[in-house]
Design a protein around this motif. Structure first.
Motif: not given
Length: 390
Positions: A260-266, A327-337, A300-304
């Motif tokens: 459930x974490x978010x991986x981003x690029x530096x 987009x439905x598949x994306x939101x299913x991964x994390x509702x705040x999106x 964490x999703x809160x920071x993202x």
């Protein structure tokens, strides 16, 4: 009995290695060097490195050329001497210098990022051993070569099939930096007389620096002219985009991990810089991060949410995660999106899985991102690596 079989195999490998280390005489069609003809045998210290390969963006390697046709390649802390066909290295070449002999044949390709350059240079026939199974290749030419038996699986980076590699008279093991996690494998290949070159294009922070590694493979394969022509052609294609003013639109590039974490690029990663080159602003451009060589970091999703909820464009990285279509598949991964500006506007895109194997496609990726940022409704059919989530 198993111990005796293992001992017998190791003994056979060592005998093969000894045989390989014996210097072979020059091919009959190549005359022996004669004094005064420019190819006379010289000592290592006598080699005059007169020309250097011109590089515009790459910083992780260099190539110098001598009047006798030799090339000295430096990658990180390693030095390689590339000997033209018919010429042996100087007798006093330092032990730490890795000797490569042209033509390079029966290459064991473990560094998938290099395969794109071999295909572009029409040199796939130089690779007969793969560190990736058929289903792991997203480059069509490589998958086809595996299916037709022109390239065979020879074990992954930490468990190569030494017997098979030796039996194929392997001229080079082209490894990724993953080999450093199992240094004993690199040492064993070298003990068996197989030179190892570690590919480090992923350490180039500039996107075009990664693509410029095709020049190194052009040197190794005797196709430098073709490599330079390709690279210069890519620069010409990109010139109109690189000369444009930045759009000011913000872009987030990410994926959701299994926990459930978010991986981003530096910010210093090449993807972040590709977004800037394409005319966008990477949304986490001032993101602090731990000092290590990793190009990504998790949050964490809160920071993202705080950093990317108002981003103009979202790009989901499917290279590791599943390829999304809606987009439905994306939101299913994390509702705040669902609350994100780009999600509400339908400006959400997804990469294709081939993106990171096709290292030379970075120019097309920049063009794709530019189209997303500058065109009102870019069609998926016009894209190389991105598709819109519906």
């Amino acid at each position: 009995m198993k111990r005796w079989k293992l001992f017998a195999l190791l003994l056979a490998l060592c005998l093969c290695a000894c045989a390989r280390k014996e210097a072979a005489p020059p091919p009959a069609e190549v005359p022996a060097p004669e004094a005064g003809d420019g190819r006379a045998a010289l000592g290592w210290e006598d080699l005059a490195w007169e020309d250097r390969l011109e590089l515009e963006y790459a910083q992780s390697f260099s190539v110098d050329f001598s009047e006798g046709g030799y090339a000295r390649i430096r990658i990180d802390q390693e030095t390689y001497l590339l000997c033209p066909k018919g010429l042996e290295p100087p007798a006093d070449t330092p032990e730490e210098v890795v000797v490569l002999r042209q033509p390079l044949e029966n290459i064991y390709m473990q560094a998938t990022a290099a395969m794109d350059s071999f295909c572009q240079l029409n040199a796939l026939d130089a690779v007969t051993l793969s560190g990736t199974r058929t289903e792991g290749w997203y480059i069509p030419e490589a998958r086809e070569a595996m299916e037709e038996g022109r390239m065979v699986y020879a074990g992954k980076y930490n468990a190569p099939d030494y017997e098979l590699i030796l039996s194929q008279n392997c001229g080079l093991a082209l490894e990724s930096t993953m080999i450093y996690h199992d240094p004993e494998v690199k040492e064993q290949l070298e003990r068996l007389g197989i030179p190892v070159l570690v590919e480090r294009s992923s350490y180039e922070s500039h996107p075009l620096g990664r693509m410029e590694w095709i020049k190194l493979y052009g040197v190794l394969l005797g196709k430098l002219e073709e490599a330079e022509a390709f690279f210069n052609g890519q620069l010409e294609r990109l010139a109109p985009v690189l000369e444009q003013e930045n759009t000011g639109k913000t872009v987030a590039f990410f994926y959701i991990t299994s926990n459930g974490a978010v991986s981003v690029r530096k910010p210093g990663d090449y993807i972040a810089k590709a977004i800037d080159l394409a005319g966008g602003v990477y949304v986490f451009h001032d993101l602090p991060g731990e000092e290590n060589a990793l190009s990504t970091m998790n949050m964490q999703m809160e920071s993202f949410y705080q950093g990317a909820k108002d981003a103009d464009v979202l790009i989901y990285n499917s290279a590791i995660d599943a390829n999304l279509t809606t987009i439905e598949e994306l939101v299913a991964k994390s509702e705040p999106l669902a609350d994100f500006k780009a999600v509400r506007a339908g400006d959400v895109w997804c990469t294709g899985k081939s993106m990171f194997q096709e290292a030379l496609g970075v120019g097309d990726m920049i063009l794709d991102i530019n189209a997303v940022l500058t065109r009102e409704d870019p069609a998926d059919g016009d894209m190389n690596y991105l598709h819109r989530l519906t």
